[in-house]
Design an enzyme around this catalytic site. Structure first.
Site, PDB file in Angstrom:
ATOM      1  N   LYS A 223      35.524  38.023  41.194  1.00 13.48           N
ATOM      2  CA  LYS A 223      35.516  37.042  40.117  1.00 13.48           C
ATOM      3  C   LYS A 223      34.076  36.736  39.698  1.00 13.48           C
ATOM      4  O   LYS A 223      33.145  36.772  40.497  1.00 13.48           O
ATOM      5  CB  LYS A 223      36.219  35.755  40.550  1.00 13.48           C
ATOM      6  N   ARG A 267      43.471  38.494  48.569  1.00 11.02           N
ATOM      7  CA  ARG A 267      43.792  39.587  47.646  1.00 11.02           C
ATOM      8  C   ARG A 267      42.489  40.201  47.169  1.00 11.02           C
ATOM      9  O   ARG A 267      41.677  39.526  46.534  1.00 11.02           O
ATOM     10  CB  ARG A 267      44.611  39.050  46.472  1.00 11.02           C
TER      11      ARG A 267
END
Length: 295
Positions: A223, A267
């Site tokens: 991210k 994840r």
């Protein structure tokens, strides 16, 4: 470690944070779009993630990056079904990443073992009934709207309290719709209607989300907010413009933090470093439990 009901036994027996590897069968995902659009390449990628330490593989056919539009159900099915079937046939525990009940249903029939829905059942009203009837683990993410408008929805007074409360209401709504709460995993939705400061606040206070009493999936992998902290530039890509892959080291650090906080799974796009990280955390926790006397 509390696992969701219905998880395959070989994973339910693991007393540590799990590692969920990501396979995006898409041309436009933010991190690896186009790399695994071919079914054979996607299956090979999933097998490689397992070889590197992933415990299960999350297969998705629709990008949910900021600004992404929807694709039709026929195309989503075309992308994911051969990959789910191929990985399941090889003995891999597969999660289907979809917001559509029809896709989830077909993927479960092809061998998927759980459903990962970034909308938490809000995008498709039929999803709750589908997972309730299928009696499989279901990941419900915090979601405020479609990807093409998520940046406009990143407004919070107290992001931790608001995400906790919104997830709590979603948990109640799913239970009211017939989904067994014991099968539900919650996901705070890093990067989905969240700015950098929101992501850090949530990562710092995972305990507040775990107080909802359900296992937690943490998906910080690659991210932008990680790169912004590490490289100090607004895009988070580093001086050489390496892009999201340059954030894998920071991803592994957040995997360790999440595991130490009690997350059920992380994840990730690259498995090896995070697989090492969660195992190190498990070893430290076991040593602390064996010798709990304060020093």
């Amino acid at each position: 470690m509390t696992h969701p009901a219905g998880l395959p036994r070989r994973l339910a027996e693991l007393d540590r944070c799990l590692v969920m590897g990501v396979v995006n069968v898409t041309p436009d995902s933010f991190s690896d779009g186009g790399l695994f659009l071919d079914a054979g390449a996607a299956v090979a990628r999933g097998l490689a993630l397992v070889a590197e330490g992933a415990d299960l593989v999350d297969v998705g056919g629709e990008s949910t990056r900021p600004g992404a539009g929807r694709i039709d159900v026929v195309e989503e099915l075309r992308r994911v079904l051969p990959v789910v079937a191929g990985l399941a046939a090889a003995g891999v525990v597969v999660s289907i990443d979809t917001m559509r009940a029809d896709v989830a249903d077909a993927a479960l029939a092809a061998g998927a073992a759980l459903v990962n829905d970034v909308s938490g059942g809000l995008a498709d009203p039929a999803m709750a009934e589908l997972v309730a009837d299928a009696q499989v683990p279901y990941v419900a993410m915090h979601w405020r709207g479609e990807s093409d408008r998520m940046d406009h929805l990143a407004r919070y007074g107290d992001v931790v309290a608001e995400v906790r409360d919104e997830l709590g209401r979603r948990l109640d709504a799913l239970a009211d719709a017939g989904v067994d709460p014991a099968r539900i995993v919650l996901d705070p939705g890093f990067g989905f209607a969240k700015r950098a400061e929101h992501g850090w606040a949530l990562l710092a206070h995972l305990d507040a989300l775990l107080a909802l009493g359900r296992p937690l999936l943490v998906g910080t992998s690659r991210k932008r907010f990680l790169g912004q902290a590490v490289f100090g530039d607004p895009e988070g890509d580093g001086a050489d413009g390496a892009g999201p892959r340059a954030r894998d080291g920071a991803t592994a650090a957040t995997s360790a933090l999440a595991a130490a906080a009690g997350a059920w799974a992380v994840r990730v796009h690259e498995a090896r470093a995070s697989a090492d990280a969660v195992r190190v955390v498990a070893a430290v926790q076991a040593a602390r439990a064996a010798d709990p006397v304060p020093r």
